[in-house]
Design a protein around this motif. Structure first.
Motif, PDB file in Angstrom:
ATOM      1  N   GLU A  23      43.290  39.279  47.485  1.00 22.36           N
ATOM      2  CA  GLU A  23      43.564  37.854  47.380  1.00 22.36           C
ATOM      3  C   GLU A  23      43.256  37.133  48.689  1.00 22.36           C
ATOM      4  OE1 GLU A  23      47.300  36.691  45.759  1.00 22.36           O
ATOM      5  OE2 GLU A  23      46.535  34.678  45.422  1.00 22.36           O
ATOM      6  N   LEU A  51      38.300  47.850  38.607  1.00 17.63           N
ATOM      7  CA  LEU A  51      39.000  46.687  38.082  1.00 17.63           C
ATOM      8  C   LEU A  51      40.153  46.337  39.016  1.00 17.63           C
ATOM      9  CD1 LEU A  51      39.197  47.383  34.255  1.00 17.63           C
ATOM     10  CD2 LEU A  51      37.540  46.042  35.531  1.00 17.63           C
ATOM     11  N   ARG A  56      45.593  28.649  50.695  1.00 17.13           N
ATOM     12  CA  ARG A  56      46.971  29.130  50.714  1.00 17.13           C
ATOM     13  C   ARG A  56      47.103  30.384  49.883  1.00 17.13           C
ATOM     14  NH1 ARG A  56      52.370  25.744  48.972  1.00 17.13           N
ATOM     15  NH2 ARG A  56      53.867  27.348  49.497  1.00 17.13           N
ATOM     16  N   PHE A  86      49.779  32.716  48.057  1.00 20.35           N
ATOM     17  CA  PHE A  86      51.167  32.733  47.640  1.00 20.35           C
ATOM     18  C   PHE A  86      51.741  34.135  47.787  1.00 20.35           C
ATOM     19  CE2 PHE A  86      49.377  29.048  45.660  1.00 20.35           C
ATOM     20  CZ  PHE A  86      50.364  28.112  45.797  1.00 20.35           C
ATOM     21  N   MET A 123      39.671  36.669  48.646  1.00 24.92           N
ATOM     22  CA  MET A 123      39.246  35.555  47.783  1.00 24.92           C
ATOM     23  C   MET A 123      39.411  34.227  48.517  1.00 24.92           C
ATOM     24  SD  MET A 123      40.801  36.925  44.199  1.00 24.92           S
ATOM     25  CE  MET A 123      40.370  35.555  43.136  1.00 24.92           C
ATOM     26  N   LEU A 133      33.806  35.059  41.960  1.00 21.29           N
ATOM     27  CA  LEU A 133      34.349  33.836  41.362  1.00 21.29           C
ATOM     28  C   LEU A 133      34.948  32.919  42.423  1.00 21.29           C
ATOM     29  CD1 LEU A 133      36.103  34.739  38.009  1.00 21.29           C
ATOM     30  CD2 LEU A 133      33.755  34.101  38.454  1.00 21.29           C
ATOM     31  N   ALA A 134      35.439  33.518  43.513  1.00 18.54           N
ATOM     32  CA  ALA A 134      36.102  32.706  44.527  1.00 18.54           C
ATOM     33  C   ALA A 134      35.105  32.021  45.453  1.00 18.54           C
ATOM     34  CB  ALA A 134      37.049  33.586  45.345  1.00 18.54           C
ATOM     35  N   PHE A 157      42.377  38.543  39.264  1.00 17.77           N
ATOM     36  CA  PHE A 157      41.948  38.656  37.868  1.00 17.77           C
ATOM     37  C   PHE A 157      41.811  40.129  37.532  1.00 17.77           C
ATOM     38  CE2 PHE A 157      40.063  34.584  39.380  1.00 17.77           C
ATOM     39  CZ  PHE A 157      41.032  33.791  38.788  1.00 17.77           C
ATOM     40  N   GLU A 158      42.807  40.636  36.809  1.00 19.05           N
ATOM     41  CA  GLU A 158      42.928  42.078  36.652  1.00 19.05           C
ATOM     42  C   GLU A 158      41.837  42.681  35.790  1.00 19.05           C
ATOM     43  OE1 GLU A 158      46.902  43.350  35.975  1.00 19.05           O
ATOM     44  OE2 GLU A 158      47.387  42.501  37.942  1.00 19.05           O
ATOM     45  N   ALA A 159      41.276  41.903  34.873  1.00 16.64           N
ATOM     46  CA  ALA A 159      40.261  42.448  33.967  1.00 16.64           C
ATOM     47  C   ALA A 159      38.861  42.390  34.585  1.00 16.64           C
ATOM     48  CB  ALA A 159      40.282  41.703  32.638  1.00 16.64           C
ATOM     49  N   LEU A 160      38.770  41.887  35.812  1.00 15.09           N
ATOM     50  CA  LEU A 160      37.477  41.823  36.486  1.00 15.09           C
ATOM     51  C   LEU A 160      37.476  42.776  37.674  1.00 15.09           C
ATOM     52  CD1 LEU A 160      36.972  37.943  36.527  1.00 15.09           C
ATOM     53  CD2 LEU A 160      35.960  39.569  34.949  1.00 15.09           C
ATOM     54  N   THR A 212      48.042  37.151  42.788  1.00 16.18           N
ATOM     55  CA  THR A 212      47.448  36.948  41.471  1.00 16.18           C
ATOM     56  C   THR A 212      45.952  37.128  41.609  1.00 16.18           C
ATOM     57  OG1 THR A 212      48.147  34.715  41.962  1.00 16.18           O
ATOM     58  CG2 THR A 212      48.646  35.544  39.760  1.00 16.18           C
TER      59      THR A 212
END
Lengths: 379, 277
Positions: free
Chosen positions: B183, B170, B111, B113, B186, B130-131, B119-122, B117
């Motif tokens: 997103e 970034l 899903r 949203f 991800m 990560l996903a 990860f802004e520092a990555l 969102t």
């Protein structure tokens, strides 16, 4: 174990280790090879002072690992430091043997003074170095495990966690002040003689302790770099910035936090164990909340989430403290507060931020910034 | 005796031992099946006798005025909200009403949203890494290493989302549209069978909308995609089949033209928004 080898490929780690090794070698040579009257001679007093700074630096690295990368502001890391220190202190007490003031073959002086007739159970085994050194890691590690398990499972974070850590170290301080606890009460443990058979008052032992502190700092730094440079490190940063989102991706954030928190506590314990034989005493004041806050100030001054910034901060602040408390002791706290305010306002990324900015102008890829590491390049 | 012989044959991999590609069974029908679903909050029926089926590989748009129950519908599918009555099936084997949120997510319902969102520092690459659907326990994550296959997978998603040039940037400095694509990327990394996308083009420019349309239509076929959207122009550009929700139930369903010519739809929704647009 490729993840442990990864830091050696990073330029910032190579630079850090290089500077550290050169500094250790120079100080050692200037102390041992030059006669006492020589203008370049480094006195053993200074060597021990530097060794103390290095153990503080390791402590600061441990705090930066949880604060900088995980976003957990621990105001109780002094507790882990002190526990490591007490484990080492108990070993050193047992090494005194019958050379204490009261000459008792087993009991430390303070126990004889309190009319105790036998060693409490938790003092058993501390006459063996391997046991005591294991306790240096285990005592802070287990405390962090239990405390962290309860705190992170209930998703206590932010200010609340900081306050609880502060309460933890304060409670331990009050407990260790009590004579009945069997840790020497407010006098703590002192009057140490030997460590692994080496006389603690000899110059060579002191240089050895200084080098050991440097090596421990290097190893601790490498372990921390290995963690933050791994995918786990990226999960840490992710959970620091967007915890719910990280959970949603399927990571058990509370376990990541617990793992890193325990590693950090163990590093703090090692730092405490190296600190104690160099200053010659461990007492409950190391548990004081103020000390734990001071550690955070070192890290903030040096720059969060860089690790090397924590080292710089710890050494600079403590050097300043040594100078200030010698010249005008009453002004020290004002100076520390003023420094903290200045850096927060003018250098929000600390001294490391300033360095990174300088380096970035001279070369395209700056030193390994915590939040700028290219994951693909290092994997 | 024959059975014993069969069992002794060590070359054979039994069906029940073979790793299932996906446990979701879509051989006998749609990937998502909702029947007579009703939810009420304090007497207000947010979802009222809703019937909806999504076919495997379909791209479906869901439109409807505010309060039509679009978000509640997604909450039910992902297990966040439990309906008072009705049935929700994922494939023919999984009753979603008996499953918890993480189980449903693990089964392959992703899903997105409304608010992005990331990860802004990555970096973009690290966000996708990560996903990725791999072992996410602590120690395997510490020792994780990207192999060629994983890299290819990330590269594939980078191409799909049009973020190849930004791979080492970034995520925090991406534009709003790029963050939305990241997103979605991800989500794709987790190989979902069904993607629920909530208002993907809110706040996007015309060009970004076009790219998003390409991205979503490109996904259909491999994954089933359900898009909830207000922007009619965008819906028209991607949808083959549109479902109009009104007061918690399906008002109309069909191609965009069919739906648009339905007088009831014009009355409650399209008429107004056409004029507004």
């Amino acid at each position: 174990m490729h993840w442990l080898g990864r830091p050696f490929q990073e330029r910032s780690t190579q630079r850090f280790l290089g500077i550290l090794i050169v500094a250790l070698a120079v100080v050692t040579v200037l102390n041992l090879a030059l006669p006492a009257g020589h203008p370049l001679h480094v006195s053993t007093y200074t060597v021990t002072l530097l060794g103390k700074y290095l153990s503080y630096a390791l402590l600061a690295v441990a705090v930066d690992l949880v604060w900088g990368y995980l976003g957990i502001l621990s105001l109780g890391h002094g507790a882990f430091f002190a526990l490591g220190g007490y484990a080492m202190g108990m070993y050193l007490m047992r090494q005194i043997g019958d050379r204490g003031v009261y000459g008792h073959p087993v009991l430390p002086d303070f126990m004889v003074f309190l009319n105790w007739d036998s060693l409490p159970w938790y003092w058993q085994g501390f006459d063996m170095a391997w046991f005591a050194f294991a306790m240096v890691l285990l005592a802070p590690g287990v405390l962090a495990l239990v405390f962290g398990f309860l705190a992170f499972r209930s998703r206590v974070t932010g200010v609340y966690l900081s306050i609880i850590t502060q309460a933890l170290t304060f409670a331990l301080m009050l407990a260790f002040f009590r004579n009945e606890m069997g840790f020497g009460g407010n006098n703590g443990l002192t009057d140490f003689k030997e460590l692994l058979g080496f006389n603690l008052r000899s110059d060579v032992t002191r240089v050895g302790l200084f080098i050991a502190s440097g090596v421990a700092l290097a190893l601790g730094y490498i372990v921390c770099r290995a963690i933050v440079g791994s995918k786990l490190g990226r999960v840490c940063i992710a959970s620091r910035d967007a915890e719910a989102r990280t959970r949603f991706l399927g990571y058990r954030v509370e376990r990541v936090q617990l793992f890193v928190f325990v590693v950090s506590a163990m590093l703090a314990g090692v730092a405490g164990a190296l600190y104690v034989p160099q200053v010659g005493i461990i007492n409950p004041s190391e548990f004081s909340p103020l000390f734990s806050i001071e550690i955070v100030v070192w890290v903030a001054l040096g720059g969060r989430a860089t690790l090397y910034g924590a080292v710089i901060g710890a050494i600079l602040v403590n050097y300043a403290k040594t100078v200030f408390t010698g010249v005008m002791p009453e002004a020290w706290l004002f100076a520390l507060g003023g420094l903290f305010v200045l850096v927060t306002v003018l250098l929000p990324k600390g001294i490391a931020g300033l360095l990174a900015w300088r380096f970035k102008r001279s070369e395209s890829s700056g030193p390994g910034h915590g939040d700028l590491t290219a994951g693909e390049a290092t994997t | 005796m024959n059975i014993l012989k069969e069992l002794a044959n060590r070359d054979r991999v039994f069906d029940f031992l073979a790793p299932a590609d996906s446990p979701v069974d879509v051989r006998h029908g749609p990937i998502l099946y909702m029947e007579n679903v009703t939810v009420s909050f304090d007497g207000f029926k947010a979802i009222d006798n809703l019937n909806l089926t999504i076919d495997d590989g379909e791209l479906r748009c869901i439109i409807g005025p505010n309060g039509a129950g679009k978000t509640t519908m997604m909450d039910i599918i992902t297990g966040k909200t439990r309906p008072d009555a009705g049935q929700v099936w994922f494939g023919t084997r999984h009753d979603l009403l008996t499953m918890k949120e993480p189980e449903i997510a693990h089964l392959g319902i992703g899903r997105k949203f409304q608010k992005p969102t990331v990860f802004e520092a990555l970096t973009v690459f690290e966000n996708l890494e990560l996903a990725m659907s791999v072992d996410k326990r602590v120690i395997p994550t510490l020792t994780a290493r990207l192999n060629g296959e994983m890299r290819d997978r990330i590269d594939e998603v980078l191409v799909m989302t049009g973020l190849v040039a930004q791979r080492h940037q970034l995520a925090g400095i991406l534009s709003h549209g790029q963050k939305q694509w990241l997103e979605i990327g991800m989500l794709i990394m987790q190989r979902p069978r069904l993607l629920l996308v909530d208002e993907p083009v809110a706040g996007m420019t015309e060009q970004e909308m076009e790219r998003t349309a390409e991205l979503l239509t490109g996904l259909a076929g491999k994954q089933s995609v359900v898009v909830v959207e207000h922007d009619m122009g965008f819906v028209r550009s991607i949808a083959r089949k549109v479902t109009v929700l009104h007061q918690g139930s399906v008002l109309a369903e069909g191609s965009m033209d069919q739906v648009q010519s339905d007088p009831r739809v014009i009355e409650v929704y399209l008429g107004e928004s056409e004029e507004a647009a």
